[in-house]
Design an enzyme around this catalytic site. Structure first.
Site, mmCIF file in Angstrom:
data_model
loop_
_atom_site.group_PDB
_atom_site.id
_atom_site.type_symbol
_atom_site.label_atom_id
_atom_site.label_comp_id
_atom_site.label_asym_id
_atom_site.label_seq_id
_atom_site.Cartn_x
_atom_site.Cartn_y
_atom_site.Cartn_z
ATOM 1 C CB SER A 257 58.520 17.861 50.756
ATOM 2 O OG SER A 257 59.013 17.129 51.865
ATOM 3 C CB SER B 92 59.836 17.898 55.549
ATOM 4 O OG SER B 92 60.312 16.651 55.091
ATOM 5 C CE LYS C 2 58.408 14.111 57.630
ATOM 6 N NZ LYS C 2 58.347 15.451 56.993
ATOM 7 C CB SER D 183 58.753 18.942 59.098
ATOM 8 O OG SER D 183 58.713 17.526 59.163
#
Length: 303
Positions: free
Chosen positions: A108, A110, A165, A268
């Site tokens: 993704s 994010s 993250k 995100s």
């Protein structure tokens, strides 16, 4: 564990394959090969006795088939041969990805602009301590995650799923995110404006900043069209440690847990929505892009 979770747990599948092929290799090395040897010796002894009897009777016999008889009786069954060949390979892969480095693919956006969709990355599995495979239990402590680290972890709401993250809060930190600017323990994080970032897929420009997260410089994106507040956060464990308002939120990170945010701040789903990441969910520290089939220039280390 349901079928989808089982199939998603590659480490468990690899472990099961390693055990199965290892058992077959062990049994063949110490038992079945000896049984085949004994059968071959018996057959050869019988063959030699027959040749000797024929010779005593003055009959000349063809002994060329002796080697073939031995080879046929000693030959491993196909399933044993393949298992024995695969076992050391599977065991090596299991060891490398369990204790040293594990590959992941970024699914993704994010973490844009730090990591792009399609980046194939390596994750250091021992930086934050040695953990038992499958159960992910830490047995040897080495380092603790630091603010600014890009970390892979098990998604708290579904541990069969891996997330990536950036660590913005460690245990004991007070994180304030107000009007899209971070404050950590009362100290405002500095931001340097950079040229706008073009999202090639959506043909959209985003504001790009150089963020200095307590000494770790990296780029982030913000979307001026997105609201400052966090819409519909979950009632996650220890959510009472967080407060939300129209300008953003404030959270105090509990012991043994971490607060994570994506570098693509307004695109995100992270700790703002689903809460803290427990230490037992940590997989490792991401540190290198080893391939991106769509952009070979992506190969290299990142912050």
């Amino acid at each position: 564990m349901n079928l989808q979770a089982l199939l998603g747990n590659f480490a468990l599948i690899l472990f099961v394959l390693m055990v199965l092929t290892g058992v077959i290799w062990f049994m063949d090395t110490y038992f079945w090969s000896r049984q085949r040897r004994a059968k071959a010796d018996a057959a050869l002894a019988e063959f030699d006795a027959r040749i000797a009897k024929n010779a005593s009777d003055g009959v000349k016999s063809d002994t060329s088939s002796r080697a073939k008889i031995e080879a046929d009786l000693l030959r491993q069954p196909t399933w044993i041969e393949y298992s024995g060949s695969f076992f050391p390979v599977i065991a090596l892969v299991f060891f490398l990805r369990s204790f040293l480095y594990e590959p992941f693919k970024i699914p993704s956006s994010s973490m844009v602009p730090t990591l792009l969709v399609g980046d194939l990355i390596l994750v250091n599995k021992y930086t934050y301590g040695i953990r038992l495979p499958i159960v992910n239990k830490k047995i040897i402590s080495i380092n603790e995650p630091q603010r600014g680290d890009v970390m892979v972890f098990k998604y708290p709401k579904d541990t069969a799923v891996d997330y990536i993250k950036r660590v913005v809060g460690v245990p004991g930190d007070k994180i304030v995110y107000k009007n899209k600017h971070l404050t950590v323990n009362g100290k405002e994080v500095s931001y340097k404006p950079l040229p706008d970032y073009l999202d090639d897929e959506n043909l959209t420009y985003y504001k790009q900043w150089q963020e200095d997260l307590t000494g770790v410089d990296h780029k982030i994106l913000t979307d001026e069209r997105a609201p400052n507040f966090v819409p519909n956060p979950d009632a996650f464990p220890q959510h009472e440690l967080c407060s939300y308002n129209t300008e953003g939120f404030a959270c105090t990170v509990p012991a043994g847990q971490y607060f994570m945010m994506g570098d693509n701040r307004d695109n995100s789903l992270d700790s703002r929505y689903w809460g803290f990441v427990p230490d037992q969910n940590i997989v490792g520290k991401a540190f290198f892009v080893w391939m991106n089939l769509g952009n070979l220039k992506r190969i290299g280390s990142f912050h």
